[in-house]
Design a protein around this motif. Structure first.
Motif, PDB file in Angstrom:
ATOM      1  N   LEU A  89      15.640  19.628  -0.014  1.00  0.00           N
ATOM      2  CA  LEU A  89      16.909  18.975   0.318  1.00  0.00           C
ATOM      3  C   LEU A  89      17.060  17.659  -0.423  1.00  0.00           C
ATOM      4  O   LEU A  89      18.153  17.330  -0.892  1.00  0.00           O
ATOM      5  CB  LEU A  89      17.020  18.767   1.833  1.00  0.00           C
ATOM      6  N   ASN A  90      15.969  16.924  -0.544  1.00  0.00           N
ATOM      7  CA  ASN A  90      16.007  15.676  -1.297  1.00  0.00           C
ATOM      8  C   ASN A  90      16.418  15.918  -2.747  1.00  0.00           C
ATOM      9  O   ASN A  90      17.138  15.137  -3.340  1.00  0.00           O
ATOM     10  CB  ASN A  90      14.633  14.991  -1.247  1.00  0.00           C
TER      11      ASN A  90
ATOM     12  N   HIS B 254       9.951   7.153  -6.488  1.00  0.00           N
ATOM     13  CA  HIS B 254      11.275   6.792  -6.985  1.00  0.00           C
ATOM     14  C   HIS B 254      12.215   7.996  -7.043  1.00  0.00           C
ATOM     15  O   HIS B 254      13.424   7.839  -7.116  1.00  0.00           O
ATOM     16  CB  HIS B 254      11.169   6.109  -8.361  1.00  0.00           C
ATOM     17  N   HIS B 255      11.651   9.206  -6.997  1.00  0.00           N
ATOM     18  CA  HIS B 255      12.471  10.414  -6.991  1.00  0.00           C
ATOM     19  C   HIS B 255      12.850  10.846  -5.574  1.00  0.00           C
ATOM     20  O   HIS B 255      13.684  11.731  -5.411  1.00  0.00           O
ATOM     21  CB  HIS B 255      11.745  11.578  -7.675  1.00  0.00           C
ATOM     22  N   ILE B 256      12.211  10.272  -4.594  1.00  0.00           N
ATOM     23  CA  ILE B 256      12.517  10.633  -3.210  1.00  0.00           C
ATOM     24  C   ILE B 256      13.466   9.581  -2.650  1.00  0.00           C
ATOM     25  O   ILE B 256      13.055   8.500  -2.257  1.00  0.00           O
ATOM     26  CB  ILE B 256      11.238  10.739  -2.357  1.00  0.00           C
TER      27      ILE B 256
ATOM     28  N   TYR C  19      14.778  11.118   3.071  1.00  0.00           N
ATOM     29  CA  TYR C  19      13.725  11.753   3.869  1.00  0.00           C
ATOM     30  C   TYR C  19      12.311  11.265   3.567  1.00  0.00           C
ATOM     31  O   TYR C  19      11.336  11.935   3.911  1.00  0.00           O
ATOM     32  CB  TYR C  19      13.751  13.289   3.718  1.00  0.00           C
ATOM     33  N   THR C  20      12.150  10.119   2.948  1.00  0.00           N
ATOM     34  CA  THR C  20      10.813   9.655   2.555  1.00  0.00           C
ATOM     35  C   THR C  20       9.856   9.610   3.743  1.00  0.00           C
ATOM     36  O   THR C  20       8.775  10.204   3.694  1.00  0.00           O
ATOM     37  CB  THR C  20      10.886   8.261   1.894  1.00  0.00           C
ATOM     38  N   ASN C  21      10.242   8.911   4.798  1.00  0.00           N
ATOM     39  CA  ASN C  21       9.369   8.811   5.972  1.00  0.00           C
ATOM     40  C   ASN C  21       9.154  10.156   6.637  1.00  0.00           C
ATOM     41  O   ASN C  21       8.045  10.478   7.071  1.00  0.00           O
ATOM     42  CB  ASN C  21       9.931   7.808   6.983  1.00  0.00           C
TER      43      ASN C  21
ATOM     44  N   MET D 290       0.850  -1.183   0.000  1.00  0.00           N
ATOM     45  CA  MET D 290       0.000   0.000   0.000  1.00  0.00           C
ATOM     46  C   MET D 290       0.895   1.246   0.000  1.00  0.00           C
ATOM     47  O   MET D 290       1.879   1.309   0.715  1.00  0.00           O
ATOM     48  CB  MET D 290      -0.898  -0.015   1.230  1.00  0.00           C
ATOM     49  N   ASN D 291       0.531   2.212  -0.792  1.00  0.00           N
ATOM     50  CA  ASN D 291       1.266   3.462  -0.870  1.00  0.00           C
ATOM     51  C   ASN D 291       0.629   4.452   0.105  1.00  0.00           C
ATOM     52  O   ASN D 291      -0.446   4.998  -0.159  1.00  0.00           O
ATOM     53  CB  ASN D 291       1.237   3.985  -2.307  1.00  0.00           C
ATOM     54  N   HIS D 292       1.292   4.681   1.232  1.00  0.00           N
ATOM     55  CA  HIS D 292       0.738   5.548   2.282  1.00  0.00           C
ATOM     56  C   HIS D 292       0.557   6.988   1.816  1.00  0.00           C
ATOM     57  O   HIS D 292      -0.369   7.661   2.264  1.00  0.00           O
ATOM     58  CB  HIS D 292       1.613   5.500   3.528  1.00  0.00           C
ATOM     59  N   PHE D 293       1.430   7.445   0.951  1.00  0.00           N
ATOM     60  CA  PHE D 293       1.311   8.817   0.442  1.00  0.00           C
ATOM     61  C   PHE D 293      -0.020   8.990  -0.298  1.00  0.00           C
ATOM     62  O   PHE D 293      -0.771   9.935  -0.031  1.00  0.00           O
ATOM     63  CB  PHE D 293       2.467   9.142  -0.519  1.00  0.00           C
ATOM     64  N   ILE D 294      -0.299   8.087  -1.223  1.00  0.00           N
ATOM     65  CA  ILE D 294      -1.521   8.202  -2.030  1.00  0.00           C
ATOM     66  C   ILE D 294      -2.762   7.991  -1.168  1.00  0.00           C
ATOM     67  O   ILE D 294      -3.732   8.757  -1.272  1.00  0.00           O
ATOM     68  CB  ILE D 294      -1.484   7.218  -3.216  1.00  0.00           C
TER      69      ILE D 294
END
Length: 124
Positions: A120-121, A60-62, A65-67, A1-5
């Motif tokens: 920053l990422n 895929h670009h992050i 710092y994703t979390n 599951m994609n938590h962002f979406i």
């Protein structure tokens, strides 16, 4: 599951519901300033819900710092927008929850921090 979406979709749907609620039901009990403030909460919620969804499709670009970006955005939306909703509603009911006042800028700082982390990422 994609938590962002998933999280972005939930906040987006809630933004639509709260926006409609504010434009129709609350328009009758809010003064102009309360209505403007409520709409600000909805706008910021929607902007950042869209950001969560966009990031979710581009994870895929992050690489860093994703979390942190996810949690800072999520808590920033909750603290910023939902404290505004609480302040507006409690004020309209003449029972203003003053404790929510300092929470709003903390939420705003978290939203800003999410953008800084995203920046920053991009440069690392």
């Amino acid at each position: 599951m994609n938590h962002f979406i998933t999280t972005g979709a939930v906040f987006g749907a809630l933004g639509i519901i709260l926006g409609a609620f504010g434009a129709h039901a609350l328009k009758k009990i809010f003064n102009d300033e309360q209505l403007k403030n409520f709409e600000t909460g909805v706008k910021y919620q929607m902007y950042h819900a869209l950001l969560l969804v966009i990031l979710g499709f581009n994870l895929h670009h992050i690489t860093n710092y994703t979390n942190s970006i996810y949690y800072v955005l999520t808590f920033g939306i909750l603290l910023f927008s939902f404290s505004i909703y609480g302040l507006c509603i409690s004020s309209a009911l003449n029972k203003k929850l003053k404790i929510l006042g300092p929470i709003t800028p903390i939420g705003g700082l978290l939203l800003l921090l999410a953008w800084v982390l995203l920046f920053l990422n991009s440069i690392v």
